[in-house]
Design a protein around this motif. Sequence first.
Motif, PDB file in Angstrom:
ATOM      1  N   LEU A  10      -0.862 -12.238   1.217  1.00 16.02           N
ATOM      2  CA  LEU A  10      -0.763 -10.995   1.982  1.00 16.02           C
ATOM      3  C   LEU A  10       0.666 -10.775   2.481  1.00 16.02           C
ATOM      4  CD1 LEU A  10      -2.289  -8.594   3.112  1.00 16.02           C
ATOM      5  CD2 LEU A  10      -2.815  -9.960   5.132  1.00 16.02           C
ATOM      6  N   ASP A  11       1.301 -11.838   2.955  1.00 14.82           N
ATOM      7  CA  ASP A  11       2.667 -11.736   3.457  1.00 14.82           C
ATOM      8  C   ASP A  11       3.616 -11.340   2.322  1.00 14.82           C
ATOM      9  OD1 ASP A  11       4.672 -11.961   5.415  1.00 14.82           O
ATOM     10  OD2 ASP A  11       5.218 -13.956   4.624  1.00 14.82           O
ATOM     11  N   CYS A  12       3.428 -11.933   1.161  1.00 14.15           N
ATOM     12  CA  CYS A  12       4.269 -11.633  -0.008  1.00 14.15           C
ATOM     13  C   CYS A  12       4.059 -10.179  -0.431  1.00 14.15           C
ATOM     14  CB  CYS A  12       3.918 -12.600  -1.126  1.00 14.15           C
ATOM     15  SG  CYS A  12       4.908 -12.370  -2.605  1.00 14.15           S
ATOM     16  N   THR A  13       2.785  -9.714  -0.430  1.00 10.56           N
ATOM     17  CA  THR A  13       2.474  -8.341  -0.814  1.00 10.56           C
ATOM     18  C   THR A  13       3.112  -7.356   0.156  1.00 10.56           C
ATOM     19  OG1 THR A  13       0.389  -9.109  -1.722  1.00 10.56           O
ATOM     20  CG2 THR A  13       0.591  -6.761  -1.340  1.00 10.56           C
ATOM     21  N   CYS A  14       3.008  -7.650   1.444  1.00  5.42           N
ATOM     22  CA  CYS A  14       3.601  -6.768   2.463  1.00  5.42           C
ATOM     23  C   CYS A  14       5.114  -6.704   2.299  1.00  5.42           C
ATOM     24  CB  CYS A  14       3.251  -7.231   3.861  1.00  5.42           C
ATOM     25  SG  CYS A  14       1.534  -6.918   4.269  1.00  5.42           S
ATOM     26  N   ALA A  15       5.762  -7.791   2.024  1.00  2.00           N
ATOM     27  CA  ALA A  15       7.213  -7.822   1.842  1.00  2.00           C
ATOM     28  C   ALA A  15       7.602  -6.995   0.626  1.00  2.00           C
ATOM     29  CB  ALA A  15       7.691  -9.263   1.700  1.00  2.00           C
ATOM     30  N   THR A  16       6.802  -7.108  -0.444  1.00  6.31           N
ATOM     31  CA  THR A  16       7.089  -6.341  -1.649  1.00  6.31           C
ATOM     32  C   THR A  16       6.951  -4.847  -1.377  1.00  6.31           C
ATOM     33  OG1 THR A  16       6.226  -8.144  -2.987  1.00  6.31           O
ATOM     34  CG2 THR A  16       6.446  -6.025  -4.066  1.00  6.31           C
ATOM     35  N   ILE A  17       5.881  -4.485  -0.647  1.00  2.22           N
ATOM     36  CA  ILE A  17       5.658  -3.064  -0.349  1.00  2.22           C
ATOM     37  C   ILE A  17       6.767  -2.547   0.561  1.00  2.22           C
ATOM     38  CG2 ILE A  17       4.122  -1.480   0.861  1.00  2.22           C
ATOM     39  CD1 ILE A  17       1.820  -3.216  -0.201  1.00  2.22           C
ATOM     40  N   ARG A  18       7.129  -3.322   1.546  1.00  2.00           N
ATOM     41  CA  ARG A  18       8.177  -2.908   2.466  1.00  2.00           C
ATOM     42  C   ARG A  18       9.483  -2.683   1.690  1.00  2.00           C
ATOM     43  NH1 ARG A  18       8.590  -7.288   5.624  1.00  2.00           N
ATOM     44  NH2 ARG A  18       6.424  -7.143   6.172  1.00  2.00           N
ATOM     45  N   HIS A  19       9.761  -3.566   0.767  1.00  2.00           N
ATOM     46  CA  HIS A  19      10.987  -3.454  -0.010  1.00  2.00           C
ATOM     47  C   HIS A  19      10.926  -2.221  -0.928  1.00  2.00           C
ATOM     48  CE1 HIS A  19      14.164  -3.945  -2.720  1.00  2.00           C
ATOM     49  NE2 HIS A  19      13.778  -5.009  -3.403  1.00  2.00           N
ATOM     50  N   SER A  20       9.754  -1.988  -1.552  1.00  4.23           N
ATOM     51  CA  SER A  20       9.652  -0.866  -2.467  1.00  4.23           C
ATOM     52  C   SER A  20       9.679   0.472  -1.728  1.00  4.23           C
ATOM     53  CB  SER A  20       8.417  -0.971  -3.334  1.00  4.23           C
ATOM     54  OG  SER A  20       7.254  -0.872  -2.538  1.00  4.23           O
ATOM     55  N   THR A  21       9.132   0.572  -0.525  1.00  7.89           N
ATOM     56  CA  THR A  21       9.134   1.832   0.202  1.00  7.89           C
ATOM     57  C   THR A  21      10.499   2.138   0.760  1.00  7.89           C
ATOM     58  OG1 THR A  21       8.359   0.724   2.175  1.00  7.89           O
ATOM     59  CG2 THR A  21       6.716   1.821   0.822  1.00  7.89           C
ATOM     60  N   ALA A  28       4.419   9.117  -3.259  1.00  5.95           N
ATOM     61  CA  ALA A  28       3.499   8.514  -4.210  1.00  5.95           C
ATOM     62  C   ALA A  28       3.654   7.015  -4.210  1.00  5.95           C
ATOM     63  CB  ALA A  28       3.750   9.051  -5.611  1.00  5.95           C
ATOM     64  N   LYS A  29       4.879   6.623  -4.075  1.00  5.28           N
ATOM     65  CA  LYS A  29       5.125   5.192  -4.029  1.00  5.28           C
ATOM     66  C   LYS A  29       4.620   4.627  -2.711  1.00  5.28           C
ATOM     67  CE  LYS A  29       8.977   5.081  -7.201  1.00  5.28           C
ATOM     68  NZ  LYS A  29      10.358   4.815  -7.402  1.00  5.28           N
ATOM     69  N   ASP A  30       4.732   5.407  -1.630  1.00  5.30           N
ATOM     70  CA  ASP A  30       4.194   4.946  -0.332  1.00  5.30           C
ATOM     71  C   ASP A  30       2.670   4.796  -0.418  1.00  5.30           C
ATOM     72  OD1 ASP A  30       6.605   4.776   0.872  1.00  5.30           O
ATOM     73  OD2 ASP A  30       6.446   6.719   1.911  1.00  5.30           O
ATOM     74  N   TRP A  31       2.050   5.803  -1.053  1.00  9.65           N
ATOM     75  CA  TRP A  31       0.588   5.728  -1.181  1.00  9.65           C
ATOM     76  C   TRP A  31       0.183   4.510  -2.006  1.00  9.65           C
ATOM     77  CZ3 TRP A  31      -2.580   5.934  -5.491  1.00  9.65           C
ATOM     78  CH2 TRP A  31      -3.942   6.021  -5.219  1.00  9.65           C
ATOM     79  N   LEU A  32       0.904   4.268  -3.071  1.00 14.33           N
ATOM     80  CA  LEU A  32       0.635   3.121  -3.914  1.00 14.33           C
ATOM     81  C   LEU A  32       0.845   1.828  -3.136  1.00 14.33           C
ATOM     82  CD1 LEU A  32      -0.046   1.953  -6.703  1.00 14.33           C
ATOM     83  CD2 LEU A  32       2.384   2.057  -7.228  1.00 14.33           C
ATOM     84  N   ALA A  33       1.887   1.825  -2.342  1.00 14.71           N
ATOM     85  CA  ALA A  33       2.185   0.638  -1.550  1.00 14.71           C
ATOM     86  C   ALA A  33       1.074   0.387  -0.547  1.00 14.71           C
ATOM     87  CB  ALA A  33       3.522   0.790  -0.853  1.00 14.71           C
ATOM     88  N   TRP A  34       0.634   1.444   0.128  1.00 13.97           N
ATOM     89  CA  TRP A  34      -0.440   1.264   1.123  1.00 13.97           C
ATOM     90  C   TRP A  34      -1.770   0.934   0.439  1.00 13.97           C
ATOM     91  CZ3 TRP A  34       0.577  -0.119   5.649  1.00 13.97           C
ATOM     92  CH2 TRP A  34       1.716   0.282   6.274  1.00 13.97           C
ATOM     93  N   THR A  35      -1.998   1.411  -0.733  1.00 13.24           N
ATOM     94  CA  THR A  35      -3.219   1.059  -1.480  1.00 13.24           C
ATOM     95  C   THR A  35      -3.204  -0.424  -1.819  1.00 13.24           C
ATOM     96  OG1 THR A  35      -3.293   3.273  -2.426  1.00 13.24           O
ATOM     97  CG2 THR A  35      -4.568   1.578  -3.542  1.00 13.24           C
TER      98      THR A  35
END
Length: 192
Positions: A10-21, A28-35
């Motif tokens: 979960l921590d790794c996923t959150c870091a990846t999403i934070r970096h991608s956003t 669209a990328k934010d929605w994908l990140a939050w999904t």
Amino acid sequence: MLIGTPVGFLDCTCATIRHSTTSFGSPAKDWLAWTIVGTAAGLFVGLLLGLIGYSNEKMEQADLYANRLEQCRTQLAQYEHEVAVDKARVEAELRQKQKLIAERKMLEEEHERTKKLLQQYYATDILYGKYQYNFVAVASFLDYFKSGRCSTLGENHGGDGAYNTFEQELLMHRVIAKLENIINSLEQVKSN
């Protein structure tokens, strides 16, 4: 370890999403990140609930096992107690058996000694052969002598001897000559 792995994921996923956003910034990328974060969070919560359920089931199984183990120990202790009691009973019976065997041996030896003595007495030929080994006749003769009714067996002394007295009483049914008839008569007396 089981809980650490989902948390790390979960921590790794959150870091990846934070970096991608932060780098792309599109909705669209934010929605994908939050999904992805929601899916990861759902997987984490599901995995956590599954682990809690698994842990509870294992604890219930451990409690059930402990209860069954305690029942088995109780039954084993009861069985061992019953075996010890039965062993003591068997040992007591074996001691009693040895006593009875010794008494039986002593009685058999005494019986043999008595038979030999009786044969020696009968070998003197004082008692007429017809009356030898006839317990009722011998007991009657003894009674005649002790009561004074007879003073001899009567072989050569006429009609006042024990032989004639016994034969007369036998004919008049005053004496029962057979032991089984004596026993039957006693049973009739007892029932009356």
